[in-house]
Design an enzyme around this catalytic site. Structure first.
Site, PDB file in Angstrom:
ATOM      1  CG  ASP A 160      34.462  49.532  28.697  1.00 15.31           C
ATOM      2  OD1 ASP A 160      34.210  48.359  29.074  1.00 15.31           O
ATOM      3  OD2 ASP A 160      34.220  49.941  27.551  1.00 15.31           O
ATOM      4  CB  CYS A 209      35.398  43.842  30.153  1.00  8.36           C
ATOM      5  SG  CYS A 209      35.071  43.652  31.900  1.00  8.36           S
ATOM      6  CG  HIS A 253      39.176  43.093  33.016  1.00  7.45           C
ATOM      7  ND1 HIS A 253      38.361  43.907  32.256  1.00  7.45           N
ATOM      8  CD2 HIS A 253      40.120  42.631  32.162  1.00  7.45           C
ATOM      9  CE1 HIS A 253      38.821  43.942  31.012  1.00  7.45           C
ATOM     10  NE2 HIS A 253      39.879  43.179  30.942  1.00  7.45           N
TER      11      HIS A 253
END
EC number: 3.4.19.12
Lengths: 281, 151
Positions: A89, A92, A274
Site C-alpha cells: 500500500d 510497506c 515492494h
C-alpha cells in the site's frame, strides 16, 4: 499508424471509439481520488497489513517458468528461512521495518532499552525542528504505547510467543498500525531536514529537502526509496539489510546495508515496488 | 465507538475551541463527528473582506492519514474553487500530511483566498479575470461577499 488512422480502423471494425470529453465543470481531482480509493479497497480486502511467517520456499511457487527469478530465490534460500509479507500500500517499507525491528526487541532487552529512550526523546526533537506539537503528540503517544506493549513482555516469565501474537495483532489493526507508520515517516522527515545539506544531493530535480519531505515522505502511501531508508536507519541507529531481487543478470541477490557498514538488525526483501520481511537462518 | 479518527477529531475540536485561529471557526454537526460545518471570514485587504463563507468538511475513518473532503457551501468566485464548491488545494490532495489538523486546514484555505494560484485553475473564468482584468475579478468576488450575508 497515426492515432487518427488507428481510430478509423476501430470504427471500421464496428468498435465504438470512446469519447470522454474533458468537462471543466467536473471536479477532476475528486474523480481521480475516487478511482484510486476503489483500487486501494480491493488490495485492502485481499491482503493483510502484515501476514503470517511463511517458509521461504513458498516464494518459489510464484516464479514457475521464470528461470532468472527461480535461481535467485534458490540462492537466497541459503541465507533465509522465512518470509513475512506485507500489504503493498506504499507504506510497506515502514510497516515491514517497524514490525521486524519490534519483533526482534521482544528478545533483546538491552536494545529495547536503548530504543525506548531514543523514541521517548524523539518527539521533542521533532517539535524543535518546527513540527506542530499538537498533532505530533498524538502519533507519538500511540508509538510509545506500541513500544511499551513489547517491553511489557520483558517482565513476565515466559517471553516469546505471546508477545509476538500481541505485536501481530497491533500491526494488523489499521488505526495503530498506520499511526506507527506516520510517526516513522515524521522521524524520517525530521532526519532529512536536520541534515538537509547532506541529503540534498540525493534529491533529483530542483526540489528542496523540505518540499521533498512534504511530497514524498510525510504523506501516507508514498513509496520509499533509498533516501528514506538511509534517513530512518540513521535516525534510529538501526541497521537494515535490503536484498534487491530484480530481473538483473546475476544469480546472486544483491544486499545493501543501511546505514553503510552497519550491523543489520532487520532484513528486508525488495522486489520492484515492494518490501517484505526476511528471517535469516 | 471510538476509533483513531474519532479520537483525533475530538482533539482537533478541543484545540480549535481552546486556541482558535483568527478568522476561522468550525464544529462537528450535532449528531455526527465525521461531518463538520465551518466558517471562514474573508481576509482583510482582499476583495473577500467582510464575507462569511460557509464550508462543510467530511472526514472518513482514514483521517488523519487521508485528508477530508472540504467544500464551500457559500457561492464562491475564486480561481481554485470549482463550481460545486470543491477546492483545488495541494495540501488537500497530494501534499497532505497527517500532521495537519482542522485548524491548519481552515487557515490554509483562508490564505488561499488572499493568494489564489491562477496556474492550476478550478474556475477558468476566475483565473483569467484574476490575471487579466483584476477590476472585473474583484467585482465578481464582491458579489459573492454580499451573497454570503444572505445565505
Amino acid at each position: 499508424m497515426s492515432k487518427k488512422q488507428l481510430s478509423a480502423v476501430f470504427v471500421k471494425m464496428g468498435d465504438k471509439v470512446p469519447t470522454t470529453k474533458y468537462d471543466p465543470n467536473v471536479n477532476q481531482d475528486e474523480l481521480i481520488m475516487k478511482q484510486q480509493r476503489l483500487i486501494e479497497k480491493e488490495i485492502m480486502d485481499s491482503i493483510p497489513l502484515v501476514g503470517d511467517k511463511e517458509d521461504f520456499s513458498s516464494l518459489e511457487g510464484e516464479y514457475d517458468g521464470d528461470d532468472i527469478y527461480k535461481q535467485k530465490v534458490k540462492n537466497l534460500a541459503k541465507n533465509y528461512k522465512y518470509i513475512r509479507r506485507t500489504r503493498p500500500d506504499g507504506n510497506c517499507f515502514f510497516r515491514a521495518f517497524s514490525y521486524a525491528y519490534l519483533e526482534k526487541l521482544i528478545d533483546d532487552r538491552e536494545e529495547f532499552n536503548r530504543f525506548r529512550e531514543l523514541a521517548a526523546k524523539s518527539k521533542e526533537n521533532l517539535v524543535a525542528l518546527g513540527f506542530p506539537q499538537f498533532t505530533v503528540e498524538d502519533f507519538h503517544d500511540t508509538f510509545m504505547e506500541v513500544i511499551d506493549q513489547v517491553g511489557k513482555h520483558h517482565s513476565v516469565l515466559s517471553p516469546g510467543a505471546p508477545a509476538g501474537e500481541d505485536l501481530h495483532k497491533v500491526f494488523n489493526d489499521q488505526g495503530n498500525s498506520d499511526y506507527v507508520v506516520v510517526y516513522l515517516r515524521l522521524i524520517t522527515s525530521g532526519q532529512l531536514q536536520r541534515d538537509s545539506s547532506f541529503y540534498q544531493h540525493f534529491i533529483e530535480g530542483a526540489r528542496s529537502v523540505e518540499d521533498f519531505c512534504h511530497q514524498e515522505v510525510e504523506p501516507m502511501y508514498k513509496e520509499s526509496d533509498h533516501i528514506h531508508i538511509i534517513a530512518l536507519s540513521t535516525a534510529l541507529g538501526v541497521g537494515v539489510r535490503v536484498r534487491y531481487m530484480d530481473r538483473g543478470d546475476s544469480a546472486e541477490v544483491i544486499a545493501h546495508d543501511f546505514p553503510e557498514g552497519s550491523l543489520p538488525q532487520v532484513h528486508l526483501l525488495y522486489r520492484p515496488g515492494h518490501y517484505d520481511i526476511l528471517y535469516p537462518h | 465507538m471510538s476509533t483513531p479518527a474519532r479520537r483525533r477529531l475530538m482533539r482537533d475540536f478541543k484545540r480549535l475551541q481552546e486556541d482558535p485561529p483568527t478568522g476561522v471557526s468550525g464544529a462537528p454537526t450535532d449528531n455526527n463527528i465525521m461531518i463538520w460545518n465551518a466558517v471562514i471570514f474573508g481576509p482583510h485587504d482582499t476583495p473577500f473582506e467582510d464575507g462569511t463563507f460557509k464550508l462543510t468538511i467530511e472526514f472518513t475513518e482514514e483521517y488523519p492519514n487521508k485528508p477530508p473532503t472540504v467544500r464551500f457551501v457559500s457561492k464562491m468566485f475564486h480561481p481554485n474553487v470549482y463550481a460545486d464548491g470543491g477546492i483545488c488545494l495541494d495540501i488537500l490532495q497530494n501534499r497532505w500530511s497527517p500532521t495537519y489538523d482542522v485548524s491548519a486546514i481552515l487557515t490554509s484555505i483562508q490564505s488561499l483566498l488572499s493568494d489564489p494560484n491562477p496556474n492550476s485553475p478550478a474556475n477558468s473564468m476566475a483565473a483569467q479575470l484574476y490575471k487579466e482584468n483584476r477590476r472585473e475579478y474583484e467585482k465578481r468576488v464582491k458579489a459573492c461577499v454580499e451573497q454570503s450575508f444572505v445565505d
